[in-house]
Design a protein around this motif. Structure first.
Motif, PDB file in Angstrom:
ATOM      1  N   ARG A   1       0.850  -1.184   0.000  1.00  0.00           N
ATOM      2  CA  ARG A   1       0.000   0.000   0.000  1.00  0.00           C
ATOM      3  C   ARG A   1       0.883   1.231   0.000  1.00  0.00           C
ATOM      4  O   ARG A   1       2.006   1.201   0.486  1.00  0.00           O
ATOM      5  N   VAL A   2       0.357   2.291  -0.535  1.00  0.00           N
ATOM      6  CA  VAL A   2       1.055   3.564  -0.559  1.00  0.00           C
ATOM      7  C   VAL A   2       0.221   4.546   0.239  1.00  0.00           C
ATOM      8  O   VAL A   2      -0.977   4.701  -0.018  1.00  0.00           O
ATOM      9  N   VAL A   3       0.839   5.184   1.218  1.00  0.00           N
ATOM     10  CA  VAL A   3       0.143   6.186   2.019  1.00  0.00           C
ATOM     11  C   VAL A   3       0.248   7.519   1.289  1.00  0.00           C
ATOM     12  O   VAL A   3       1.341   8.031   1.057  1.00  0.00           O
ATOM     13  N   LEU A   4      -0.899   8.061   0.892  1.00  0.00           N
ATOM     14  CA  LEU A   4      -0.922   9.335   0.203  1.00  0.00           C
ATOM     15  C   LEU A   4      -0.875  10.512   1.168  1.00  0.00           C
ATOM     16  O   LEU A   4      -0.272  11.543   0.882  1.00  0.00           O
ATOM     17  N   GLU A   5      -1.553  10.368   2.309  1.00  0.00           N
ATOM     18  CA  GLU A   5      -1.638  11.459   3.291  1.00  0.00           C
ATOM     19  C   GLU A   5      -2.074  10.881   4.627  1.00  0.00           C
ATOM     20  O   GLU A   5      -2.698   9.831   4.685  1.00  0.00           O
ATOM     21  N   ARG A   6      -1.730  11.567   5.715  1.00  0.00           N
ATOM     22  CA  ARG A   6      -2.186  11.154   7.051  1.00  0.00           C
ATOM     23  C   ARG A   6      -2.824  12.346   7.739  1.00  0.00           C
ATOM     24  O   ARG A   6      -2.410  13.482   7.542  1.00  0.00           O
ATOM     25  N   PHE A   7      -3.869  12.069   8.515  1.00  0.00           N
ATOM     26  CA  PHE A   7      -4.630  13.102   9.210  1.00  0.00           C
ATOM     27  C   PHE A   7      -4.800  12.690  10.666  1.00  0.00           C
ATOM     28  O   PHE A   7      -5.137  11.535  10.937  1.00  0.00           O
ATOM     29  N   PRO A   8      -4.607  13.604  11.618  1.00  0.00           N
ATOM     30  CA  PRO A   8      -4.804  13.255  13.025  1.00  0.00           C
ATOM     31  C   PRO A   8      -6.256  12.877  13.289  1.00  0.00           C
ATOM     32  O   PRO A   8      -7.177  13.435  12.681  1.00  0.00           O
TER      33      PRO A   8
ATOM     34  N   ARG B   1     -15.270  18.164  15.519  1.00  0.00           N
ATOM     35  CA  ARG B   1     -16.487  17.362  15.381  1.00  0.00           C
ATOM     36  C   ARG B   1     -17.192  17.719  14.060  1.00  0.00           C
ATOM     37  O   ARG B   1     -17.381  18.882  13.745  1.00  0.00           O
ATOM     38  N   GLY B   2     -17.548  16.701  13.313  1.00  0.00           N
ATOM     39  CA  GLY B   2     -18.237  16.910  12.042  1.00  0.00           C
ATOM     40  C   GLY B   2     -17.300  17.170  10.877  1.00  0.00           C
ATOM     41  O   GLY B   2     -17.739  17.347   9.756  1.00  0.00           O
ATOM     42  N   SER B   3     -15.997  17.177  11.125  1.00  0.00           N
ATOM     43  CA  SER B   3     -15.021  17.402  10.072  1.00  0.00           C
ATOM     44  C   SER B   3     -14.411  16.053   9.663  1.00  0.00           C
ATOM     45  O   SER B   3     -14.008  15.276  10.514  1.00  0.00           O
ATOM     46  N   TRP B   4     -14.345  15.794   8.380  1.00  0.00           N
ATOM     47  CA  TRP B   4     -13.814  14.531   7.869  1.00  0.00           C
ATOM     48  C   TRP B   4     -12.746  14.799   6.808  1.00  0.00           C
ATOM     49  O   TRP B   4     -12.921  14.460   5.636  1.00  0.00           O
ATOM     50  N   PRO B   5     -11.614  15.416   7.172  1.00  0.00           N
ATOM     51  CA  PRO B   5     -10.625  15.782   6.158  1.00  0.00           C
ATOM     52  C   PRO B   5     -10.033  14.596   5.408  1.00  0.00           C
ATOM     53  O   PRO B   5      -9.748  14.705   4.203  1.00  0.00           O
ATOM     54  N   ALA B   6      -9.862  13.462   6.069  1.00  0.00           N
ATOM     55  CA  ALA B   6      -9.316  12.291   5.380  1.00  0.00           C
ATOM     56  C   ALA B   6     -10.296  11.790   4.319  1.00  0.00           C
ATOM     57  O   ALA B   6      -9.895  11.462   3.201  1.00  0.00           O
TER      58      ALA B   6
ATOM     59  N   ALA C   1      -1.908   2.704  16.025  1.00  0.00           N
ATOM     60  CA  ALA C   1      -0.627   2.962  16.696  1.00  0.00           C
ATOM     61  C   ALA C   1      -0.291   4.450  16.722  1.00  0.00           C
ATOM     62  O   ALA C   1       0.254   4.953  17.708  1.00  0.00           O
ATOM     63  N   SER C   2      -0.630   5.171  15.657  1.00  0.00           N
ATOM     64  CA  SER C   2      -0.313   6.601  15.606  1.00  0.00           C
ATOM     65  C   SER C   2      -1.545   7.480  15.819  1.00  0.00           C
ATOM     66  O   SER C   2      -1.436   8.703  15.771  1.00  0.00           O
ATOM     67  N   ASP C   3      -2.709   6.862  16.041  1.00  0.00           N
ATOM     68  CA  ASP C   3      -3.966   7.590  16.238  1.00  0.00           C
ATOM     69  C   ASP C   3      -4.213   8.568  15.090  1.00  0.00           C
ATOM     70  O   ASP C   3      -4.429   9.755  15.298  1.00  0.00           O
ATOM     71  N   ALA C   4      -4.127   8.020  13.868  1.00  0.00           N
ATOM     72  CA  ALA C   4      -4.290   8.853  12.679  1.00  0.00           C
ATOM     73  C   ALA C   4      -5.077   8.090  11.624  1.00  0.00           C
ATOM     74  O   ALA C   4      -5.074   6.854  11.592  1.00  0.00           O
ATOM     75  N   PHE C   5      -5.747   8.857  10.764  1.00  0.00           N
ATOM     76  CA  PHE C   5      -6.396   8.290   9.586  1.00  0.00           C
ATOM     77  C   PHE C   5      -5.420   8.392   8.430  1.00  0.00           C
ATOM     78  O   PHE C   5      -4.810   9.447   8.221  1.00  0.00           O
TER      79      PHE C   5
END
Length: 61
Positions: free
Chosen positions: A4-11, A16-21, A42-46
């Motif tokens: 898999r290739v990670v394109l971006e990571r988001f905290p 609330r109500g925001s879904w940037p990933a 493990a990193s608490d990220a999307f």
């Protein structure tokens, strides 16, 4: 490559109500990439990922 290739990571603690990933992944899908969102506990990220493509293939898509 079958990884898999990670394109971006988001905290995970976004407003609330925001879904940037999800919004980022939707934009990549509209460009023809098969992007999806997964949770990295493990990193608490999307992570927005593309499965089964190499880095060069993602950039060319």
């Amino acid at each position: 490559m079958n990884g898999r290739v990670v394109l971006e990571r988001f905290p995970a603690g976004g407003p609330r109500g925001s879904w940037p990933a999800e919004e980022f992944a939707r934009a990549r899908r509209s460009e023809g990439q098969r992007a999806e969102v997964v949770m990295d506990l493990a990193s608490d990220a999307f992570l927005v990922i593309v499965r089964g493509q190499g880095v060069g293939e993602c950039a060319a898509a």
